[in-house]
Write a protein that holds these residues in place. Structure first.
Motif, mmCIF file in Angstrom:
data_model
loop_
_atom_site.group_PDB
_atom_site.id
_atom_site.type_symbol
_atom_site.label_atom_id
_atom_site.label_comp_id
_atom_site.label_asym_id
_atom_site.label_seq_id
_atom_site.Cartn_x
_atom_site.Cartn_y
_atom_site.Cartn_z
ATOM 1 N N MET A 128 18.222 -1.618 10.159
ATOM 2 C CA MET A 128 19.536 -1.298 10.714
ATOM 3 C C MET A 128 20.635 -1.752 9.775
ATOM 4 O O MET A 128 21.665 -1.067 9.620
ATOM 5 N N ALA A 129 20.420 -2.884 9.095
ATOM 6 C CA ALA A 129 21.423 -3.326 8.123
ATOM 7 C C ALA A 129 21.505 -2.339 6.961
ATOM 8 O O ALA A 129 22.602 -1.994 6.496
ATOM 9 N N PHE A 130 20.361 -1.856 6.498
ATOM 10 C CA PHE A 130 20.380 -0.907 5.382
ATOM 11 C C PHE A 130 21.057 0.395 5.798
ATOM 12 O O PHE A 130 21.801 1.003 5.029
ATOM 13 N N GLU A 131 20.770 0.809 7.045
ATOM 14 C CA GLU A 131 21.402 2.031 7.532
ATOM 15 C C GLU A 131 22.908 1.861 7.633
ATOM 16 O O GLU A 131 23.675 2.792 7.348
ATOM 17 N N ALA A 132 23.340 0.657 8.028
ATOM 18 C CA ALA A 132 24.782 0.417 8.082
ATOM 19 C C ALA A 132 25.386 0.472 6.689
ATOM 20 O O ALA A 132 26.510 0.938 6.497
ATOM 21 N N LEU A 133 24.633 -0.017 5.689
ATOM 22 C CA LEU A 133 25.113 0.052 4.303
ATOM 23 C C LEU A 133 25.226 1.507 3.861
ATOM 24 O O LEU A 133 26.208 1.909 3.239
ATOM 25 N N LEU A 134 24.205 2.273 4.189
ATOM 26 C CA LEU A 134 24.150 3.667 3.755
ATOM 27 C C LEU A 134 25.005 4.568 4.632
ATOM 28 O O LEU A 134 25.237 5.718 4.287
ATOM 29 N N LYS A 135 25.402 4.041 5.773
ATOM 30 C CA LYS A 135 26.148 4.815 6.771
ATOM 31 C C LYS A 135 25.358 6.044 7.215
ATOM 32 O O LYS A 135 25.850 7.167 7.216
ATOM 33 N N VAL A 136 24.114 5.809 7.569
ATOM 34 C CA VAL A 136 23.237 6.888 8.026
ATOM 35 C C VAL A 136 23.200 6.863 9.545
ATOM 36 O O VAL A 136 23.163 5.789 10.152
ATOM 37 N N GLU A 137 23.231 8.025 10.147
ATOM 38 C CA GLU A 137 23.087 8.132 11.600
ATOM 39 C C GLU A 137 21.606 8.355 11.905
ATOM 40 O O GLU A 137 21.007 9.300 11.389
ATOM 41 N N VAL A 138 21.025 7.499 12.717
ATOM 42 C CA VAL A 138 19.600 7.624 13.029
ATOM 43 C C VAL A 138 19.439 8.594 14.199
ATOM 44 O O VAL A 138 20.191 8.496 15.173
ATOM 45 N N PRO A 139 18.503 9.538 14.134
ATOM 46 C CA PRO A 139 18.330 10.492 15.232
ATOM 47 C C PRO A 139 17.907 9.797 16.526
ATOM 48 O O PRO A 139 17.220 8.770 16.489
ATOM 49 N N PRO A 349 22.454 2.524 -1.827
ATOM 50 C CA PRO A 349 23.726 2.489 -1.121
ATOM 51 C C PRO A 349 24.883 2.213 -2.078
ATOM 52 O O PRO A 349 24.676 1.714 -3.192
ATOM 53 N N LYS A 350 26.092 2.555 -1.627
ATOM 54 C CA LYS A 350 27.290 2.244 -2.413
ATOM 55 C C LYS A 350 27.551 0.744 -2.332
ATOM 56 O O LYS A 350 27.099 0.089 -1.403
ATOM 57 N N PRO A 351 28.296 0.177 -3.288
ATOM 58 C CA PRO A 351 28.616 -1.252 -3.204
ATOM 59 C C PRO A 351 29.322 -1.558 -1.894
ATOM 60 O O PRO A 351 30.179 -0.796 -1.447
ATOM 61 N N GLY A 352 28.962 -2.658 -1.317
ATOM 62 C CA GLY A 352 29.546 -3.032 -0.034
ATOM 63 C C GLY A 352 28.647 -4.043 0.636
ATOM 64 O O GLY A 352 27.713 -4.555 0.009
ATOM 65 N N GLU A 353 28.926 -4.339 1.862
ATOM 66 C CA GLU A 353 28.069 -5.288 2.555
ATOM 67 C C GLU A 353 28.027 -4.957 4.037
ATOM 68 O O GLU A 353 28.891 -4.243 4.550
ATOM 69 N N ALA A 354 27.005 -5.450 4.674
ATOM 70 C CA ALA A 354 26.843 -5.163 6.090
ATOM 71 C C ALA A 354 26.153 -6.332 6.757
ATOM 72 O O ALA A 354 25.319 -7.009 6.151
ATOM 73 N N TYR A 355 26.557 -6.581 8.000
ATOM 74 C CA TYR A 355 25.828 -7.552 8.817
ATOM 75 C C TYR A 355 25.472 -6.880 10.123
ATOM 76 O O TYR A 355 26.341 -6.330 10.797
ATOM 77 N N VAL A 356 24.207 -6.878 10.445
ATOM 78 C CA VAL A 356 23.751 -6.286 11.692
ATOM 79 C C VAL A 356 22.867 -7.312 12.389
ATOM 80 O O VAL A 356 22.065 -7.984 11.730
ATOM 81 N N SER A 357 23.058 -7.443 13.694
ATOM 82 C CA SER A 357 22.199 -8.401 14.396
ATOM 83 C C SER A 357 21.590 -7.719 15.610
ATOM 84 O O SER A 357 22.206 -6.854 16.229
ATOM 85 N N ILE A 358 20.388 -8.107 15.911
ATOM 86 C CA ILE A 358 19.704 -7.584 17.090
ATOM 87 C C ILE A 358 19.203 -8.751 17.919
ATOM 88 O O ILE A 358 19.188 -9.893 17.464
ATOM 89 N N GLU A 359 18.808 -8.452 19.126
ATOM 90 C CA GLU A 359 18.289 -9.481 20.016
ATOM 91 C C GLU A 359 16.775 -9.519 19.857
ATOM 92 O O GLU A 359 16.063 -8.695 20.423
ATOM 93 N N LEU A 365 18.806 -12.093 15.753
ATOM 94 C CA LEU A 365 18.152 -11.925 14.456
ATOM 95 C C LEU A 365 19.062 -11.040 13.618
ATOM 96 O O LEU A 365 19.235 -9.859 13.922
ATOM 97 N N GLY A 366 19.666 -11.623 12.613
ATOM 98 C CA GLY A 366 20.658 -10.865 11.849
ATOM 99 C C GLY A 366 20.219 -10.638 10.430
ATOM 100 O O GLY A 366 19.346 -11.334 9.909
ATOM 101 N N THR A 367 20.805 -9.642 9.817
ATOM 102 C CA THR A 367 20.574 -9.409 8.396
ATOM 103 C C THR A 367 21.929 -9.162 7.750
ATOM 104 O O THR A 367 22.711 -8.345 8.227
ATOM 105 N N TYR A 368 22.168 -9.880 6.682
ATOM 106 C CA TYR A 368 23.426 -9.744 5.955
ATOM 107 C C TYR A 368 23.051 -9.272 4.558
ATOM 108 O O TYR A 368 22.324 -9.948 3.827
#
Lengths: 421, 158, 165, 329
Positions: A128-139, A349-359, A365-368
């Protein structure tokens, strides 16, 4: 779209009655928990005990109840602990360094081994963090499958917790072992479901950037319904098995956690919910398909090991309900937004950063991730809930007996693979 | 993703006008006061993480060897008032310099800062117990620094 | 004959254990030798047909008192690691004292047996006789003794208790 | 010495032969108790248990024994060597000595002295000293903590155990085990016959002897999730096997005593004899296993509190009640 609830709802709380709460920064916190003393984790043992009367006991790294290779140095006065110093790193595998060396695609199977009790969650968090970096919409189909898997994984993880907690308070040669064997039988059913879906029992590698790798096979939903219905009835049996005077004597009032301290330490999940804080990322910051389903968050206000047991058992029931509800509404469609990756360097992915956390079953459980535009992450920080839960130990151990420390350790449910990474 | 109004107001008080999604860059001298304000005034009780990222000296941008320390804190939802929200803030620490520790604000910063000290080598000033967390006490180097390649000459990787 | 052999063996082991209690350098070993001495005494009681006394001796002294002593040693860690030093300065005085005590006891026993004050060995083994002796004939001293012990116990607890802060 | 009722006229010859029979029988019982327990526990846990060696794993105890015999006997460098080696031997001697006064049938006894029961309880109270020795001599902190717990537990639970055993003694008026069994003639087992005190005394005796023989829920000296293996942490090979054997012997003796004192011993419907005795004691044995594999473990301070606050007053009340019963009858 909200899928209707048709399955059983979790049992109402056992310990009824009004609990006095106080307002802390807008939150309602059980009053009795705010009165707890906060021991000094930096106690200078040399000046406390100049004559070296205390017994320094190294619990671990090889000890039956440290759940892996945690070493806790306990300073004991008789059997009462004065100070506890955890030493980590016996399972440090340098996953964060490996993430810098591997490509985005290669990382998923590596992080499987972090929280080796719920690998699905690791994969989900990092992808999910990688998808946020890539800005991909998951089906949506992939989201539903992910959510169902996550909930089954939560059941499996809590089952394992219940069994090992039994070992901690009941002994490996005793009633605890019986509980352990039974919970493992049911956990095996969950693993069978995953095997059916992904071909692997444990390190699935089923999530990928942009979606899932494996679609639901024929008849899988029927198998899930059968297995989860079976487990739901078995959870009642565990309750009947466990809720006896001895278990209550060993857990009620043991390892009581102040929710403010827990929040400051970054502890969440069942531990925080057992201390009276109504917070669940699935409901409060929905990800995947959790916004499609109603989620009841079990909350207990006692803050002790027994409350954590109650929360986890009720969470198991709730997870079974969520999984079954979502399973009925899995939409048709593709399971991945990206084309199957041909080479490991495809994802950039393009340069940038993302933090996504799940339960995760243990909390947030987060990934930065920081990307610099290359096929590998520039920096990848995994935020494991277990590390924060283990940080509670220096606050909980002082003043309790060795047996209570073991029960507390068990009730915190940290996984050393995740603590050390 | 924009931050809530009260956060923006607090940042303005500390002279932080630029609020990118990655979080504002806080001056090292201000950070403890800023953190206290976040926790005590805005209710950011929940400590999420502290990450240090090493950026080696770059000839193109003429930046010296430095470390980016990112903190992220969370406030929990209050039903009917506000949803849960995380807020990151960051500071640049030139290599060889120290940064104030936030252990006195959030107890959870303790182990996180120890871990970053261990792996990246950032020294947190005022930390009550700054020891290595993951690696052995006598480990040479800090593994997550960029120059610490896996093909390093450091002992176990030889 | 067999009684004699048993007596000799038990007596020798009692003497050896008694000596080891005194000369052993390790406090724990001393206490364990004391346990051996007490069990040997119980054996001697059996050779005298005083089985009840023997059982009570084992139950109370070996099972209870020795365990308490071991417990106490363990809880006082400075005591546990301590080596007991023996000087030879008191040897002569101690020997004289021991011989004198021995002589005194021997004389007392001989006189008592001659004047018939000694309880017959047969009754010692009889639990009923013993019970009526303690709980009927010697009731008052027995109860006084229990009160004394109780007072000692309460005193010990009061002394050992830390003052509440 | 008990006159008459001996299978062999000469008490010396009788003692010798019975000693051999009882000792070898007890060893067999202890070995097969392990097999029985493993099977029993396995059934409770949805697994088959030992199956490989012999039919249904029946030869498993022998295989275990051979394995233990082959293993190296490690002595830690900092251990107190004489005590370390002596402790397991003494641990086994205590329950074996107790077996001398436990009758398994009319006349089937090593010796039945007038203080038989007291002797059995006294010797089993001695068991704590070698256990403590083992923990102390290992010079291991876990073993030391285990020894500390064992000592505290043993001196506390000895008292309720004795008080519970006092009830049949008071009801019979004799310490002789044979007399106690004889007094329960006609199905008036002490566990049921004076209708209140007897039953509670049986329960008290049962739980106190669970605590004396360190069984779950009172196995805190071993407490392997806390103290690794308690006093046996440093032991290996057959010398560990001896401690293990003593534990089973102790449990077996506790259940045999419970059967003798409260369940009518070898008396039963139909012909009396050793079969009833064995059946009853094995039944109690099985209940101990049942409890062991389904209950969790108490904490040491809770154990002490239970002893001093519940068991001890209950025991005193029961002795009083049975004395009153005897007086009124």
């Amino acid at each position: 779209m909200t899928v209707g609830t048709t399955y059983e709802t979790p049992r109402a709380g056992e310990r009824k009655g009004e609990v006095r709460t106080v307002n802390v920064g807008g939150m309602r916190v059980p009053y009795h928990l705010t009165l707890l003393e906060r021991p000094d984790p930096y106690l200078d043992i040399d000046s406390y005990d100049p004559e070296a009367d205390l017994m320094a006991l190294n619990m671990g790294p090889q000890h039956p109840s440290t759940h892996g290779v945690l070493r806790v140095k306990l300073y004991l006065d008789g059997e009462t602990c004065i100070k506890a110093v955890p030493y980590l790193g016996y399972l440090h595998r340098g996953v964060e360094k490996l993430c810098e060396k591997l490509t985005y695609v290669q990382i998923t199977p590596i992080v499987d081994k972090n929280d080796y009790v719920s690998p699905m969650m690791n994969e989900l968090a990092i992808n999910m963090a990688f998808e946020a970096l890539l800005k991909v919409e998951v089906p949506p189909r992939a989201l539903f499958i992910r959510t169902v898997c996550a909930e089954i994984q939560r059941v499996a993880s809590h089952l394992l917790w219940l069994g090992t907690f039994g070992l901690d308070v009941g002994g490996g040669i005793g009633g605890g072992a019986t509980l352990f064997m039974h919970t493992f039988r049911e956990r095996e059913m969950c693993l069978d479901l995953f095997e059916n879906l992904t071909g692997c029992r444990f390190h699935y590698n089923t999530h990928q950037v942009g979606g899932n790798r494996h679609d639901i096979p024929e008849g899988w939903d029927q198998k899930v319904k059968r297995a989860l219905g079976h487990i739901a009835s078995r959870v009642d049996e565990y309750e009947a098995f466990v809720e006896n005077p001895i278990f209550k004597a060993r857990t009620i009032g043991v390892g009581v956690i102040d929710p403010i301290l827990a929040m400051e330490l970054g502890v969440c999940g069942p531990i925080l919910r057992a201390s009276g804080i109504d917070f669940d990322l699935r409901r409060d910051a929905p990800y995947a398909a959790y916004d499609k389903v109603e989620i009841n968050v079990p909350v207990e206000t006692a803050g002790d090991a027994y409350a954590r047991y109650l929360v986890r058992v009720r969470e198991m029931r709730e997870s079974i309900r969520i999984a079954l509800t979502l399973l009925d509404g899995v939409p048709e469609g593709p399971i991945s937004a990206l084309k199957p990756v041909k080479g490991p360097t495809n994802v950039k992915p393009k340069p940038g950063e993302a933090y996504v956390s799940i339960e995760s079953p243990r909390g947030e459980l987060g990934t930065y991730v920081i990307s610099d535009g290359s096929p590998n992450p520039y920096r990848c920080k995994l935020r494991p809930p277990s590390l924060h839960a283990a940080a509670l130990l220096p606050y909980l151990a002082p003043g309790s007996m060795v047996s209570d420390i073991v029960a507390t350790l068990g009730s915190l449910d940290f996984i050393l693979g995740e603590v050390d990474r | 993703m924009a931050f809530s109004e009260d956060i923006v107001r607090l940042c303005e008080r500390f002279g932080l006008t630029e609020l990118p999604d990655e979080g504002p860059v806080v001056e090292r001298k201000d950070v403890v006061a800023f953190a206290h304000a976040l926790k005590d005034e805005l209710g950011f009780f929940f400590f999420v993480y502290c990450v240090a990222t090493h950026y080696p000296a770059d000839e193109k941008t003429e930046q010296p060897d430095r470390t980016l320390v990112t903190y992220r804190v969370r406030r929990l939802p209050i039903p009917g008032v506000r949803p849960t929200e995380t807020f990151p803030f960051r500071l640049w620490v030139p290599t060889g310099d120290t940064t104030p520790s936030l252990t006195s604000v959030w107890a959870g910063a303790d182990w996180q800062e120890r871990e970053q000290f261990d792996l990246v080598g950032t020294v947190f000033e005022g930390h009550p117990d700054l020891r290595r967390l993951m690696m052995p006490e006598d480990w040479p180097g800090h593994p997550l620094r960029r120059e610490y390649a896996i093909e390093t000459q450091h002992f176990p990787w030889r | 004959m067999l009684e004699w052999i048993a007596f000799v063996i038990l007596g020798l082991s009692l003497l050896l254990a008694g000596r080891m209690v005194v000369v052993s350098r390790d406090l724990v070993h001393s206490v364990l030798w004391l346990a051996v001495a007490l069990v040997s005494t119980a054996g001697l009681f059996i050779t005298l047909n005083a089985e009840f006394l023997a059982a009570v001796q084992i139950l109370l002294y070996t099972g209870g008192v020795i365990t308490l002593m071991l417990f106490g040693i363990m809880l006082t860690r400075r005591l546990a690691t301590a080596r007991v030093e023996h000087g030879s300065s008191g040897r002569v005085r101690g020997g004289v004292l021991a011989l004198a005590t021995f002589a005194l006891v021997t004389v007392a026993v001989r006189q008592a047996s001659r004047s018939g004050h000694l309880i017959q060995t047969g009754t010692l083994g009889d639990t009923k006789a013993l019970g009526s002796l303690v709980l009927r004939d010697l009731m008052l001293p027995f109860e006084a003794l229990s009160v004394l012990l109780l007072a000692a116990m309460i005193g010990a607890i009061v002394l050992a208790r830390k003052v509440d802060p | 010495m008990m006159e008459g009722g001996l299978l062999f006229g000469n008490p010396w010859l009788h003692g010798l032969i019975m000693g051999v029979i009882v000792l070898s029988g007890a060893m067999g019982v202890a070995a097969y108790a392990v097999w029985f327990e493993r099977k029993f526990a396995a059934r409770m846990q949805n697994r088959p248990g030992p199956t490989e060696v012999g039919y249904g794993g029946l030869l498993q105890p022998i295989a275990d024994l051979l394995k233990l015999l082959q293993k190296e006997h490690l002595i830690p460098r900092s251990a107190d060597r004489p005590l370390f080696n002596l402790a397991p031997v003494l641990v086994v001697i205590a329950p074996l000595a107790t077996l001398a006064v436990i009758p398994f049938g009319p006349g089937l006894v090593g010796t039945d002295p007038s203080i038989g029961l007291l002797f059995a309880l006294a010797i089993s109270s001695l068991m704590v000293i070698p256990v403590w020795m083992a923990g102390w001599a290992s010079n291991n902190k876990y073993a030391l903590l285990g020894a500390m717990r064992a000592a505290a537990q043993a001196i506390s639970y000895e008292i309720p155990l004795l008080l519970a055993a006092m009830v049949p003694i008071v009801l019979t008026g004799s310490f002789r085990v044979g007399d106690i069994v004889a007094a329960q003639e006609g199905g008036r087992w002490f566990a049921f016959w004076p209708p209140g005190p007897g039953f509670f005394a049986f329960l008290l005796f049962f739980f106190a002897s669970l605590a004396e023989s360190n069984r779950i829920p009172f196995d805190i000296p071993e407490a392997e999730s806390e103290l690794v293996a308690g006093v046996t942490t440093e032991y290996s090979g057959m010398i560990f096997g001896l401690i293990y054997l003593a534990e089973y012997l102790h449990t077996f003796i506790a259940s045999a005593l419970a059967a003798l004192l409260f369940l009518g011993g070898w008396q039963g419907p139909g012909p009396d004899g050793i079969h009833w005795m064995l059946l009853k004691s094995l039944l109690v044995f099985a209940v101990i296993f049942w409890i062991r594999w389904s209950w969790l473990r108490y904490r040491s301070d809770q154990l002490m509190a239970m002893c001093w606050k519940i068991f001890l007053p209950l025991g005193l009340v029961l002795v009083m009640a049975s004395a009153i019963w005897v007086q009124l009858r």
